[in-house]
Design an enzyme around this catalytic site. Structure first.
Site, short mmCIF file in Angstrom:
data_model
loop_
_atom_site.label_atom_id
_atom_site.label_comp_id
_atom_site.label_asym_id
_atom_site.label_seq_id
_atom_site.Cartn_x
_atom_site.Cartn_y
_atom_site.Cartn_z
N GLY A 173 22.32 -31.42 -29.17
CA GLY A 173 23.12 -32.21 -30.10
C GLY A 173 22.27 -33.18 -30.89
N ARG A 179 20.93 -24.65 -30.18
CA ARG A 179 20.80 -24.28 -28.77
C ARG A 179 20.43 -22.80 -28.73
NH1 ARG A 179 24.85 -28.20 -28.80
NH2 ARG A 179 24.54 -29.86 -27.26
N ASP A 182 19.21 -33.70 -21.69
CA ASP A 182 18.89 -33.04 -20.42
C ASP A 182 18.67 -31.54 -20.58
OD1 ASP A 182 21.55 -32.51 -20.99
OD2 ASP A 182 22.31 -33.05 -19.02
N THR A 236 19.61 -38.49 -27.48
CA THR A 236 20.98 -38.10 -27.14
C THR A 236 21.87 -39.32 -27.20
OG1 THR A 236 22.45 -37.35 -25.34
CG2 THR A 236 20.33 -38.29 -24.69
N ASP A 267 24.46 -39.90 -25.54
CA ASP A 267 25.15 -40.17 -24.28
C ASP A 267 24.48 -41.24 -23.42
OD1 ASP A 267 27.14 -38.36 -24.83
OD2 ASP A 267 26.21 -36.72 -23.72
N ASP A 288 22.35 -40.90 -21.06
CA ASP A 288 22.52 -40.44 -19.68
C ASP A 288 21.22 -39.99 -19.02
OD1 ASP A 288 22.16 -38.23 -21.29
OD2 ASP A 288 23.78 -37.04 -20.41
N ARG A 348 30.46 -36.32 -21.77
CA ARG A 348 30.95 -35.30 -20.83
C ARG A 348 30.72 -35.70 -19.38
NH1 ARG A 348 28.01 -29.98 -22.31
NH2 ARG A 348 26.38 -31.50 -22.77
#
Length: 328
Positions: free
Chosen positions: A10, A78, A109, A132, A134, A136, A178
């Protein structure tokens, strides 16, 4: 030395600033940078960046002004083909054939999982940059794109609040995440939302309803921020459950979705991306490999790639407590 750089997964605001920093740092030290378009798939397709003059290298001129733009000029994708061992071996062969000595993948990740596998069949250096929204990944306080995503979400919640107050409604606003509630919690605190639901904590419908009934006595509108990865299944499902169990407010659902990935990066993301891009090149020139360049406490930090995604980055309990305290 010839260094390859690409974006994968992303897109995140600040990726362009990171590429610019990689190029400026490497070129100023006398090295070449090859831009790979469309991530791992672009590598397999040998889809390399070529500027307007036909130069197959990323130069200082070709990345001038990139920092202020969102998205990624190298594009991203991707690749199912790369997931297979045969694809990874083909990528290694292409890197060798083009005499690329080191690789800087910018992503999350999934990108780093691929980098770890690639390193098993390629002798070159790999240093990741965390791109990213996120936030995360372990090994960095914040990831490239997170600040901008939160700003975008907060601006949206502020606008929705006007309508919520006008119609005396409760809005459930779904943000990305997510597996991580960082965007949701930061958005909730910054926008003054009364409730937040995240994957890291159980969503207790009876308790939420009790809180809403209490808030109904003093408030005519409510903002609830919901991470898409909430264990109940997101804002739509949560809204249905609240209505079925007697929610005291009329409700509406807004899903922000990919809106959060776009837009010009904030100054914080531009600064972070620039620092990480430089740190990634510094790591390569120092002989490091299979690490991610991050920033911890304002300082460059290097974490083994596998450790960045092997465990879940914990959401600070203090932030969850702050949401509750401010709502009360």
């Amino acid at each position: 030395m010839r260094i390859g750089v690409f974006c994968s997964g992303g897109d995140a605001p600040g990726m362009n600033a990171c590429v610019r920093s990689v190029v400026q740092t490497a070129v100023s030290a006398g090295h070449e940078v090859v831009g790979i378009r469309r991530g791992y798939q672009g590598l397999l397709d040998e889809n390399f960046f070529v500027d307007a003059t036909g130069n197959p290298r990323l130069t200082l001129r070709s990345v001038a002004g990139w920092s202020r733009f969102g998205g990624t000029f190298l594009h991203s994708s991707r690749s199912e083909q790369f997931r297979a061992v045969e694809g990874q071996r083909k990528a290694a062969e292409i890197l060798c054939r083009h005499e690329i000595d080191a690789l800087i993948p910018i992503g999350g990740d999934g990108t780093f999982t691929g980098a770890v596998e690639l390193a098993k069949c390629w002798d070159g250096q790999v240093v990741g940059a965390p791109g990213t929204i996120d936030n995360d990944l372990m090994g960095t306080d914040f990831t490239i794109g997170f600040s901008t995503a939160v700003q975008t979400a907060v601006e949206a919640v502020d606008k929705i609040r006007d309508t919520a107050e006008s119609h005396e409604r409760m809005f459930l606003i779904e943000v990305m995440g997510r597996h991580s509630g960082f965007i949701a919690v930061h958005t909730a605190i910054a926008s003054g939302a009364e409730a937040v639901c995240v994957p890291e904590t159980p969503t207790d419908i009876p308790q939420i309803l009790r809180d809403l009934c209490r808030l109904k006595e003093s408030k005519s509108s409510i903002m609830m921020v919901v991470a898409e990865g909430d264990e109940l299944g997101g804002a739509e499902i949560l809204n249905r459950q609240l209505q079925e169990h007697g929610c005291p407010f009329a409700t509406r659902v807004v899903i922000l979705g990919h809106l959060q990935r776009g837009g010009n990066p904030t100054p914080e993301d531009r600064l972070l991306a620039s620092q990480i891009g430089k740190a990634a090149v510094d790591a390569i020139l120092a002989g490091r490999t299979c690490v991610m360049a991050g920033v911890l406490g304002g300082r460059d930090a290097y974490t083994p790639l596998q450790e960045t995604f092997a465990t879940h980055k914990p959401l600070p309990v203090e932030l969850l407590e702050l949401v509750e305290r401010l709502a009360n």
